[in-house]
Scaffold this motif. Structure first.
Motif, PDB file in Angstrom:
ATOM      1  N   GLN A   4       0.473  -1.555   0.437  1.00 24.91           N
ATOM      2  CA  GLN A   4      -0.136  -0.259   0.023  1.00 24.91           C
ATOM      3  C   GLN A   4       0.744   1.158  -0.052  1.00 24.91           C
ATOM      4  OE1 GLN A   4      -2.037  -0.712   3.394  1.00 24.91           O
ATOM      5  NE2 GLN A   4      -3.798  -1.294   2.314  1.00 24.91           N
ATOM      6  N   VAL A   5       1.930   1.182   0.628  1.00 26.57           N
ATOM      7  CA  VAL A   5       2.270   2.559   0.990  1.00 26.57           C
ATOM      8  C   VAL A   5       3.518   2.516  -0.407  1.00 26.57           C
ATOM      9  CG1 VAL A   5       4.846   3.273   2.359  1.00 26.57           C
ATOM     10  CG2 VAL A   5       2.840   2.340   3.356  1.00 26.57           C
ATOM     11  N   VAL A   6       4.413   1.790  -1.214  1.00 24.24           N
ATOM     12  CA  VAL A   6       5.091   1.477  -2.415  1.00 24.24           C
ATOM     13  C   VAL A   6       3.960   2.129  -3.249  1.00 24.24           C
ATOM     14  CG1 VAL A   6       6.346   0.273  -3.965  1.00 24.24           C
ATOM     15  CG2 VAL A   6       6.741   0.111  -1.066  1.00 24.24           C
ATOM     16  N   GLN A   7       2.894   1.403  -3.274  1.00 25.73           N
ATOM     17  CA  GLN A   7       2.009   1.514  -5.207  1.00 25.73           C
ATOM     18  C   GLN A   7       1.996   3.285  -4.612  1.00 25.73           C
ATOM     19  OE1 GLN A   7       1.791   0.221  -8.197  1.00 25.73           O
ATOM     20  NE2 GLN A   7       3.419  -1.505  -5.995  1.00 25.73           N
ATOM     21  N   SER A   8       1.229   3.324  -3.052  1.00 27.83           N
ATOM     22  CA  SER A   8       1.315   4.441  -3.025  1.00 27.83           C
ATOM     23  C   SER A   8       2.179   5.595  -4.026  1.00 27.83           C
ATOM     24  CB  SER A   8       0.532   5.736  -1.809  1.00 27.83           C
ATOM     25  OG  SER A   8       0.278   6.156  -1.450  1.00 27.83           O
ATOM     26  N   LEU A   9       3.303   5.262  -3.266  1.00 26.83           N
ATOM     27  CA  LEU A   9       4.787   6.390  -3.550  1.00 26.83           C
ATOM     28  C   LEU A   9       5.194   6.249  -5.476  1.00 26.83           C
ATOM     29  CD1 LEU A   9       6.302   8.186  -2.638  1.00 26.83           C
ATOM     30  CD2 LEU A   9       7.993   6.143  -2.019  1.00 26.83           C
TER      31      LEU A   9
ATOM     32  N   ILE B  11       9.942  11.606  -3.039  1.00 24.23           N
ATOM     33  CA  ILE B  11      10.297  10.134  -1.949  1.00 24.23           C
ATOM     34  C   ILE B  11      11.004  10.167  -0.464  1.00 24.23           C
ATOM     35  CG2 ILE B  11      11.738   8.557  -1.540  1.00 24.23           C
ATOM     36  CD1 ILE B  11      11.555   8.178  -4.591  1.00 24.23           C
ATOM     37  N   ASP B  12      11.883  11.706  -0.740  1.00 27.90           N
ATOM     38  CA  ASP B  12      12.478  12.081   1.068  1.00 27.90           C
ATOM     39  C   ASP B  12      11.929  12.850   1.596  1.00 27.90           C
ATOM     40  OD1 ASP B  12      14.753  11.426   0.499  1.00 27.90           O
ATOM     41  OD2 ASP B  12      15.230  13.365   0.172  1.00 27.90           O
ATOM     42  N   LYS B  13      10.438  13.422   1.188  1.00 28.91           N
ATOM     43  CA  LYS B  13       9.383  13.926   2.475  1.00 28.91           C
ATOM     44  C   LYS B  13       7.844  12.817   2.456  1.00 28.91           C
ATOM     45  CE  LYS B  13       9.531  18.330  -0.172  1.00 28.91           C
ATOM     46  NZ  LYS B  13       9.143  19.404  -1.168  1.00 28.91           N
ATOM     47  N   GLU B  14       9.043  11.973   2.062  1.00 24.89           N
ATOM     48  CA  GLU B  14       7.437  10.974   2.167  1.00 24.89           C
ATOM     49  C   GLU B  14       7.459  10.132   3.899  1.00 24.89           C
ATOM     50  OE1 GLU B  14       4.338   8.758   3.042  1.00 24.89           O
ATOM     51  OE2 GLU B  14       4.798   9.435   1.231  1.00 24.89           O
ATOM     52  N   LEU B  15       6.890  10.533   4.644  1.00 22.82           N
ATOM     53  CA  LEU B  15       7.398  10.399   5.996  1.00 22.82           C
ATOM     54  C   LEU B  15       7.451   8.740   6.350  1.00 22.82           C
ATOM     55  CD1 LEU B  15       5.202  12.547   7.939  1.00 22.82           C
ATOM     56  CD2 LEU B  15       7.967  12.640   7.656  1.00 22.82           C
ATOM     57  N   ARG B  16       6.792   8.062   5.238  1.00 21.82           N
ATOM     58  CA  ARG B  16       6.009   6.510   5.415  1.00 21.82           C
ATOM     59  C   ARG B  16       7.806   5.681   5.110  1.00 21.82           C
ATOM     60  NH1 ARG B  16       0.898   5.017   2.507  1.00 21.82           N
ATOM     61  NH2 ARG B  16       1.623   6.896   1.600  1.00 21.82           N
ATOM     62  N   VAL B  17       8.716   6.662   4.146  1.00 22.84           N
ATOM     63  CA  VAL B  17       9.528   5.356   3.876  1.00 22.84           C
ATOM     64  C   VAL B  17      10.549   6.566   3.881  1.00 22.84           C
ATOM     65  CG1 VAL B  17       7.957   4.111   2.541  1.00 22.84           C
ATOM     66  CG2 VAL B  17       9.639   6.689   1.730  1.00 22.84           C
ATOM     67  N   GLN B  18      12.274   5.124   4.367  1.00 24.66           N
ATOM     68  CA  GLN B  18      13.098   6.587   4.370  1.00 24.66           C
ATOM     69  C   GLN B  18      14.034   5.961   2.886  1.00 24.66           C
ATOM     70  OE1 GLN B  18      13.874   4.751   8.307  1.00 24.66           O
ATOM     71  NE2 GLN B  18      13.264   6.523   9.327  1.00 24.66           N
ATOM     72  N   ILE B  19      14.858   6.939   2.425  1.00 20.33           N
ATOM     73  CA  ILE B  19      15.836   6.723   1.115  1.00 20.33           C
ATOM     74  C   ILE B  19      16.669   5.446   2.632  1.00 20.33           C
ATOM     75  CG2 ILE B  19      17.511   6.560  -0.485  1.00 20.33           C
ATOM     76  CD1 ILE B  19      15.192   8.770  -0.834  1.00 20.33           C
TER      77      ILE B  19
END
Length: 86
Positions: free
Chosen positions: A16-21, A70-78
């Protein structure tokens, strides 16, 4: 680009997180994006972003902006970024 999805407790939550991104990146930059590895890990994802242009600086700028999104997406970290321009 390797991403950590620390809040995901299942593969479904990660998807869900990845597909949204992926949808956000595609719509913002008109590029191809896909999850290319780590399909069976619930807190790690690897995505690839591809675009075609005859202007190398435009490609670099677009990829930098995608990384900023992607950096602004709080649910993931690069975790790692690999860049290949041909």
């Amino acid at each position: 680009m390797r991403l950590a999805v620390p809040g995901a407790q299942s593969l479904k939550q990660k998807r869900q997180v990845v597909q949204s991104l992926i949808v956000r990146i595609r719509s913002a930059f008109n590029v191809s994006v896909s999850e290319v590895d780590d399909h069976d890990l619930c807190q790690t994802a690897t995505i690839a972003i591809a675009c075609v242009s005859n202007d190398r600086s435009a490609v670099n700028a677009m990829l930098s902006k995608a990384q900023e999104l992607i950096d602004k997406e709080l649910r993931v970290q690069i975790q790692a970024v690999a860049l290949e321009i041909d």
